[in-house]
Design an enzyme around this catalytic site. Structure first.
Site, PDB file in Angstrom:
ATOM      1  N   LYS A 101       4.382   0.698  10.901  1.00 32.54           N
ATOM      2  CA  LYS A 101       4.395   1.958  10.160  1.00 32.54           C
ATOM      3  C   LYS A 101       4.023   3.129  11.061  1.00 32.54           C
ATOM      4  O   LYS A 101       4.587   4.222  10.960  1.00 32.54           O
ATOM      5  CB  LYS A 101       3.433   1.881   8.975  1.00 32.54           C
ATOM      6  CG  LYS A 101       3.918   1.042   7.814  1.00 32.54           C
ATOM      7  CD  LYS A 101       2.927   1.102   6.656  1.00 32.54           C
ATOM      8  CE  LYS A 101       3.385   0.271   5.482  1.00 32.54           C
ATOM      9  NZ  LYS A 101       2.414   0.318   4.359  1.00 32.54           N
ATOM     10  N   ARG A 115       6.095 -13.445   9.148  1.00 30.62           N
ATOM     11  CA  ARG A 115       6.702 -12.141   8.888  1.00 30.62           C
ATOM     12  C   ARG A 115       8.054 -12.064   9.592  1.00 30.62           C
ATOM     13  O   ARG A 115       8.389 -12.870  10.466  1.00 30.62           O
ATOM     14  CB  ARG A 115       5.803 -11.010   9.382  1.00 30.62           C
ATOM     15  CG  ARG A 115       5.518 -11.044  10.861  1.00 30.62           C
ATOM     16  CD  ARG A 115       4.744  -9.810  11.300  1.00 30.62           C
ATOM     17  NE  ARG A 115       5.557  -8.608  11.169  1.00 30.62           N
ATOM     18  CZ  ARG A 115       5.064  -7.375  11.308  1.00 30.62           C
ATOM     19  NH1 ARG A 115       3.775  -7.190  11.540  1.00 30.62           N
ATOM     20  NH2 ARG A 115       5.849  -6.330  11.200  1.00 30.62           N
ATOM     21  N   GLU A 117       0.863  -1.174   0.000  1.00 31.01           N
ATOM     22  CA  GLU A 117       0.000   0.000   0.000  1.00 31.01           C
ATOM     23  C   GLU A 117       0.904   1.229   0.000  1.00 31.01           C
ATOM     24  O   GLU A 117       1.810   1.331   0.830  1.00 31.01           O
ATOM     25  CB  GLU A 117      -0.909   0.015   1.232  1.00 31.01           C
ATOM     26  CG  GLU A 117      -1.861   1.204   1.246  1.00 31.01           C
ATOM     27  CD  GLU A 117      -2.740   1.250   2.486  1.00 31.01           C
ATOM     28  OE1 GLU A 117      -3.525   2.209   2.599  1.00 31.01           O
ATOM     29  OE2 GLU A 117      -2.625   0.352   3.332  1.00 31.01           O
TER      30      GLU A 117
END
Length: 603
Positions: A313, A303, A68
Site C-alpha cells: 500500500k 498471499r 482496513e
C-alpha cells in the site's frame, strides 16, 4: 450497528465445482465432526450469556473479509475476497464484510465506499435478512474496552509507561529474551486506574500503552507482552471523538471474529506468528465469561505474489503521490479499480483466483496467468471490430471506373464469430469506397522474406470486402510513405459467389475513410520491466516501464463509435480493449488496451 439476523444457508456448489485445497478439507472435516454445531446465533454483539440464549446458527460456517479502510484494494485482496465469500457460498455459510477501522488517522469513508463497491462488483454480497450493512470493528469498541478491563482485573494486562524506544530495546530479539517492564508488576487496581486515565484523555499520545501480560522470554516475539491499546487523540470517521484510546488490530481481530461467531478466520501467512496470541486472548476471555465456546480458529494461506507488480500500500501510494501514474484507478495499477478500468471483468478475476489455488507455501504467479484469464473470459463475449492504430491511406485507383464515382459499397461482418449455441451473431455494418485506412505495417515497399501482406504486385483481401492488388505507393519529399496504391479486383466481395475466385494468402483489417471515426486509444502495458520490482530491497521506481502507456489517434469502424462506457471489444489482430468508463463519451471515443491477443513478454 447491530448484528443482522442470520441468512438462510446458501446453496452449495456441486462437488465437481469445488477445487480441493487444505481449507476445504478443514471445513469439510469440521462439518462432518459438528465442530461448530453448538453455536448459538444471538443476533447482536454481546457476551457469552447473550450468545448462549440465542437460537442455533443456521449458517454452517461463517467466514469474513476484514479490510482496513485506509486505501484501495488490490489484486491480492481479490484473491481473498473470492476465497472467503466463495467458501461461505459453497458450504452453506455466510461471509461477513468487516471494516477493521482501529486506526483513525489513516482511515476514510472514501475507502469504505470503494471497498463496498469492489466486493459487489466482484459478484459477492454480505447482506443478510434484516440488515444490508457491513460490520465494523468500531461497533465493538465498547465491548473491547470491557474486555481490556477484564484482562487487567484478572492480572493478564498492565499499563506500561516506558517510551517506545525503551519498549523496543527491552523486547529482545530472536536470539535474546526480552526484559520485564518496570511497570509489569503493578497491581490490577493500579493498572485499572491508569487505564481509565488513558481512556479519559488525561495522558497524551505515546505516554502509555496497555500490554497483555504473557511471557517476555517467549521464543515467539509476538507473545512478549504485546501492546493491545494505545492513546490516539484523533477523530474517528465513524465514532467521532468518543474515544481517545484505540485497540491494536491484533487485539481487535480475534474479538471481532468471536462476537460475529466466525468459524474459520482465514488470513495470509504473515499472520501465522500472531495465531498463538489470537488463541491466548480468546481463551482468557472465555475463562472470564465474556465469550462463548467454541472459539473461531485462524488459518493461514500464502498471499498472492504476482510478477511485474507491487502490492505494498505504501509503494502504491508513492506511485500515485509522485505522479508516476494517474491516480489509484490508473489502468496500469494492480488496484481492483485500476484493473476494472483496464478492462478486467469480475469473471476473469474469479477465474484467476480459482486457477492459482490456495496453498500454505509462498510462490510467484506469472502475470501472464492473469492476462490469460481475461482473454479466456472475453473470447466468447467481446464483440469484434476493426481498428487501425497506425493509419496510412490506401487508395484504390480503379474504384471509380469499376464501381462508379463516389460509390460506397455496404459490407457486413459478424460481431461474434462464435455466438452461443442456438443464437445468431449480431452484425456489424460499414462501407468501403475509393479510400480506406490500413495499418502502416501492412505495406512493405521491399517485403522481407515470408511477408504476405501488401507489396507491389501482391494481392490480399480487405477483410469483409474485396480482393485488391498493390501497385505501389506515394511519398513526400522526405521519403515518408503518404499513400499506398492498389486496384480493386471486381466481383470478389466477401460473401458473394465470386469471393473465392481469386486466391490470396492474407487478409488485412481496414476502416473506410467514408465512415471511420477518430478515437483516442491508450496502449497500456505492464508498469514494470522487472518481474520482481521490489524484491531484495530494490528501488522499485528504477524498474518502471517507460513504455507502459502510449496514446495513439486511431481510426475505428462505425459500430465502435456507439460503444457504451465499460463495453469490451476485441480489436481484430490487436487485442482486447475497453471503452474507458470515465473518459469515453459520445463524439469522443476513448479506448484502453486491456490485453493483447497473446503474451508478448519473453518472446
Amino acid at each position: 450497528m447491530s448484528i443482522p439476523t442470520p441468512a438462510p444457508a446458501a446453496t452449495a456448489a456441486p462437488e465437481s465445482q469445488k477445487p480441493s485445497n487444505f481449507l476445504r478439507q478443514i471445513i469439510e472435516s469440521d462439518l462432518a465432526n459438528g465442530t461448530y454445531a453448538s453455536r448459538r446465533w444471538a443476533g447482536s454483539p454481546g457476551d457469552a450469556a447473550h450468545h448462549a440464549a440465542g437460537a442455533p446458527d443456521p449458517a454452517k460456517i461463517r467466514t469474513r473479509f476484514p479490510p482496513e479502510p485506509n486505501g484501495y484494494l488490490h489484486v491480492g485482496h481479490a484473491k481473498s475476497i473470492c476465497l472467503n465469500f466463495g467458501l461461505a457460498r459453497d458450504y452453506g455459510g455466510v461471509c461477513h464484510l468487516r471494516f477493521d477501522d482501529t486506526n483513525p488517522e489513516k482511515e476514510d469513508q472514501e475507502y469504505v465506499n470503494s471497498i463496498m463497491d469492489t466486493v459487489r462488483w466482484l459478484g459477492f454480497d454480505w447482506s443478510q435478512p434484516g440488515n444490508d450493512q457491513p460490520y465494523q470493528a468500531s461497533d465493538y469498541f465498547g465491548f473491547m474496552y470491557r474486555a481490556a478491563e477484564a484482562l487487567i482485573e484478572a492480572g493478564h494486562a498492565y499499563v506500561d509507561e516506558q517510551s517506545a524506544e525503551e519498549m523496543r530495546a527491552n523486547r529482545g530479539d530472536f536470539g535474546k529474551p526480552g526484559m520485564d517492564s518496570p511497570f509489569r508488576n503493578r497491581t490490577p487496581a493500579e493498572n485499572l486506574a491508569r487505564f481509565r486515565q488513558m481512556r479519559d484523555g488525561v495522558l497524551p499520545d505515546g505516554a502509555a500503552v496497555l500490554r497483555a501480560k504473557i511471557d517476555m522470554a517467549s521464543p515467539n516475539i509476538n507473545l512478549r507482552d504485546p501492546a493491545i491499546y494505545r492513546i490516539k487523540h484523533a477523530t474517528h470517521h465513524h465514532t467521532g471523538d468518543q474515544w481517545c484510546i484505540y485497540p491494536m488490530y491484533t487485539f481487535a481481530h480475534p474479538i471481532e471474529d468471536a462476537l460475529e461467531q466466525i468459524t474459520h478466520s482465514i488470513c495470509t501467512l504473515e499472520f501465522e506468528d500472531q495465531r498463538p496470541f489470537y488463541d491466548w486472548l480468546l481463551q482468557r476471555l472465555i475463562e472470564g465469561g465474556l465469550l462463548a465456546s467454541p472459539p473461531p480458529h485462524q488459518y493461514e494461506f500464502a498471499r498472492l505474489n504476482l510478477t511485474y507488480v507491487v502490492t505494498s500500500k505504501r509503494k502504491l501510494a508513492q506511485l500515485v503521490n509522485e505522479g508516476k501514474v494517474n491516480g489509484w484507478d490508473d489502468p496500469r495499477m494492480p488496484t481492483i479499480v485500476g484493473l476494472r478500468r483496464r478492462g478486467y471483468t469480475p469473471e476473469s478475476l474469479q477465474l484467476f483466483a480459482e486457477r492459482i489455488g490456495v496453498t500454505k507455501s509462498d510462490s510467484w504467479i506469472d502475470y501472464s496467468t492473469l492476462e490469460g484469464c481475461l482473454r479466456e473470459t472475453l473470447e466468447a463475449t467481446a464483440h469484434r471490430g476493426m481498428v487501425v492504430l497506425d493509419p496510412v491511406k490506401l487508395v484504390l485507383s480503379n474504384w471509380d471506373e469499376v464501381m462508379g464515382a463516389g460509390h460506397l459499397e455496404p459490407c457486413t461482418l459478424p460481431a461474434l464469430p462464435h455466438p452461443p449455441e442456438g443464437t445468431a451473431s449480431p452484425t456489424r455494418h460499414f462501407s468501403i469506397g475509393k479510400e480506406v485506412w490500413i495499418e502502416r505495417e501492412d505495406f512493405a515497399e521491399v517485403p522481407p522474406k515470408g511477408y504476405k501482406r501488401l507489396f507491389p504486385g501482391n494481392k490480399v483481401r480487405l477483410k469483409g470486402g474485396y480482393v485488391i492488388e498493390c501497385t505501389g505507393c506515394t511519398k513526400d519529399e522526405n521519403g515518408h510513405i503518404t499513400e499506398v496504391l492498389a486496384t480493386v479486383v471486381p466481383d470478389t466481395k466477401s460473401g458473394t459467389p465470386g469471393a473465392d475466385s481469386v486466391k490470396v494468402k492474407a487478409a488485412i483489417t481496414w476502416v473506410g475513410v467514408s465512415d471511420g471515426v477518430q478515437a483516442e486509444v491508450r496502449m497500456y502495458d505492464r508498469l514494470f520491466v522487472d518481474a520482481q520490482p521490489d524484491a531484495g530491497g530494490k528501488d522499485f521506481l528504477q524498474a518502471l516501464n517507460p513504455n507502459s502507456l502510449k496514446v495513439v489517434t486511431a481510426i475505428i469502424e462505425p459500430s465502435l463509435a456507439h460503444a457504451q462506457p465499460d463495453a469490451k471489444f476485441q480489436f481484430e489482430r490487436h487485442g482486447y480493449f475497453v471503452a474507458d468508463r470515465l473518459d469515453h463519451a459520445p463524439g469522443k471515443p476513448v479506448f484502453n488496451r486491456a490485453v493483447g491477443l497473446k503474451d508478448s513478454w519473453g518472446t
